[in-house]
Design an enzyme around this catalytic site. Sequence first.
Site, PDB file in Angstrom:
ATOM      1  N   ASN A   2       0.878  -1.172   0.000  1.00  0.00           N
ATOM      2  CA  ASN A   2       0.000   0.000   0.000  1.00  0.00           C
ATOM      3  C   ASN A   2       0.915   1.222   0.000  1.00  0.00           C
ATOM      4  OD1 ASN A   2      -1.808   2.024   0.506  1.00  0.00           O
ATOM      5  ND2 ASN A   2      -2.740   1.046   2.295  1.00  0.00           N
ATOM      6  N   ARG A  12      -2.559  -2.120  -3.464  1.00  0.00           N
ATOM      7  CA  ARG A  12      -3.755  -1.293  -3.285  1.00  0.00           C
ATOM      8  C   ARG A  12      -3.625  -0.099  -4.214  1.00  0.00           C
ATOM      9  NH1 ARG A  12      -5.243   2.915   1.332  1.00  0.00           N
ATOM     10  NH2 ARG A  12      -7.393   3.289   0.674  1.00  0.00           N
ATOM     11  N   HIS A  54     -12.531   3.115  -0.135  1.00  0.00           N
ATOM     12  CA  HIS A  54     -12.598   2.117   0.951  1.00  0.00           C
ATOM     13  C   HIS A  54     -13.397   0.888   0.498  1.00  0.00           C
ATOM     14  CE1 HIS A  54     -12.226   5.317   4.429  1.00  0.00           C
ATOM     15  NE2 HIS A  54     -11.031   4.905   4.041  1.00  0.00           N
ATOM     16  N   ARG A  79     -10.028  15.210   7.618  1.00  0.00           N
ATOM     17  CA  ARG A  79     -10.785  15.720   6.463  1.00  0.00           C
ATOM     18  C   ARG A  79     -12.158  16.205   6.905  1.00  0.00           C
ATOM     19  NH1 ARG A  79     -10.124  10.349   3.229  1.00  0.00           N
ATOM     20  NH2 ARG A  79      -7.857  10.187   3.269  1.00  0.00           N
ATOM     21  N   GLU A  99      -8.139  -5.273   5.068  1.00  0.00           N
ATOM     22  CA  GLU A  99      -7.993  -4.986   3.635  1.00  0.00           C
ATOM     23  C   GLU A  99      -6.811  -5.746   3.035  1.00  0.00           C
ATOM     24  OE1 GLU A  99      -8.380  -0.821   5.001  1.00  0.00           O
ATOM     25  OE2 GLU A  99      -9.018  -0.435   2.955  1.00  0.00           O
TER      26      GLU A  99
END
Length: 400
Positions: free
Chosen positions: A8, A92, A181, A242, A385
């Site tokens: 990732n 990813r 996601h 965020r 993940e």
Amino acid sequence: MSLALVLNSGSSSIKFQVVNPKNHATDAPLVSGLVEQIGEPTGSITLKYDGEKYVLKAPIPDHSAGLDLAFKLMDEHGCGIAQLDIVAVGHRVVHGGILFSQPQVITDEILGMVKDLIPLAPLHNPANIDGIEVAMKLLPDVPHIAVFDTGFYHSMPPAAALYAINKETAAEHGVRRYGFHGTSHEYVSQHVPALLGKDPDEVNQITLHLGNGASATAVRGGKAVDTSMGMTPLAGLVMGTRSGDIDPGIVFHLHRSAGMSIDEIDKLLNRDSGVKGISGVNDFRELGRLIEDEDPDAWLAYSIYIHQLRRYIGSYMIALGRVDAITFTAGVGENDAMVRADALANLGMYGIKIDPERNAIRASEAREISTDDSTVKVFVIPTNEELAIARYAVSLAGVE
Ligand code: AMP
């Protein structure tokens, strides 16, 4: 044992894991590590293997040097790439645009297509591409597979996927809701039908990925029908740093009246807003401590976070019509009982009742936290993940 290396790659970091795709969700990966501060004067590589943690401090000029050093560190500590049976590398990739609904074996053509998507994800895809190119050079003999964060959302109907802005402009510039996601929402949502004892085609559910980034997804019969993140991962829920949804007019105001540049506004909304922008901290453990100390800003940040989360839950309940399950996952969702309780407080009239004792239990296993008479079941399901990416990688490499 057939293993997958999962990468990732971010702009200044690379997370790596060596994963047995046959693992259960809560099994630790064989190897895990993090390359940090790429491109900065100081860099660090952390490696975890066989219960030990090793740290190497060294300047890391770029992704290539970072991965090279990580592989050398693995060699030194008995878990070198050559010593392990790595049959595939899973990457990813944040943005797959409208091109990719499924993971792909990476060829020159696929890599070219991912490069074409850079304008849609200028902060994310270049780093992902760096990671792919470096890893393909260092491991040329195994298949490399791209798993897209956006893939799960290809099934969204136009009403949820499109924005009400000028059709031609939107089409010309790829402006639409892509969602992110997806690997996590798909992974946890796939566990729910078995927990309910129902056919996957018949399950309507809401999945809440609440980590440093956060998103909500409505899933009908295994397919995503709406999600809170938008054209970029900035939209939707309030996150660690965020803002989530804001009035787009705020951007014009900050530019025209406050004289901020687009880059400054970008940084403000992505890195200096959300829970951190109001309370000064983005980690919910610290936020919880500040709330206990009755810090008013911490309480305000938490209230806005919960209010926005409940808005999304409510709108997806209406969109789905009937909801069988609501699932919490990721760092906050899996660990913060107060967030879970407040997100679903006072919804008994809609058939949603959390059991406080079940909710308070700390565990790494998937678990139900609703009362026996709650008609909507509420679960905590740990996301993984990397495991999902490892499974895709090994399956697409055809070496299961
Ligand atoms: P993730 O992005 O899924 O890795 O989630 C990271 C976030 O999870 C952290 O920034 C924390 O806010 C939150 N988190 C992790 N552990 C806990 C915990 N025990 N209690 C509350 N929040 C937690």
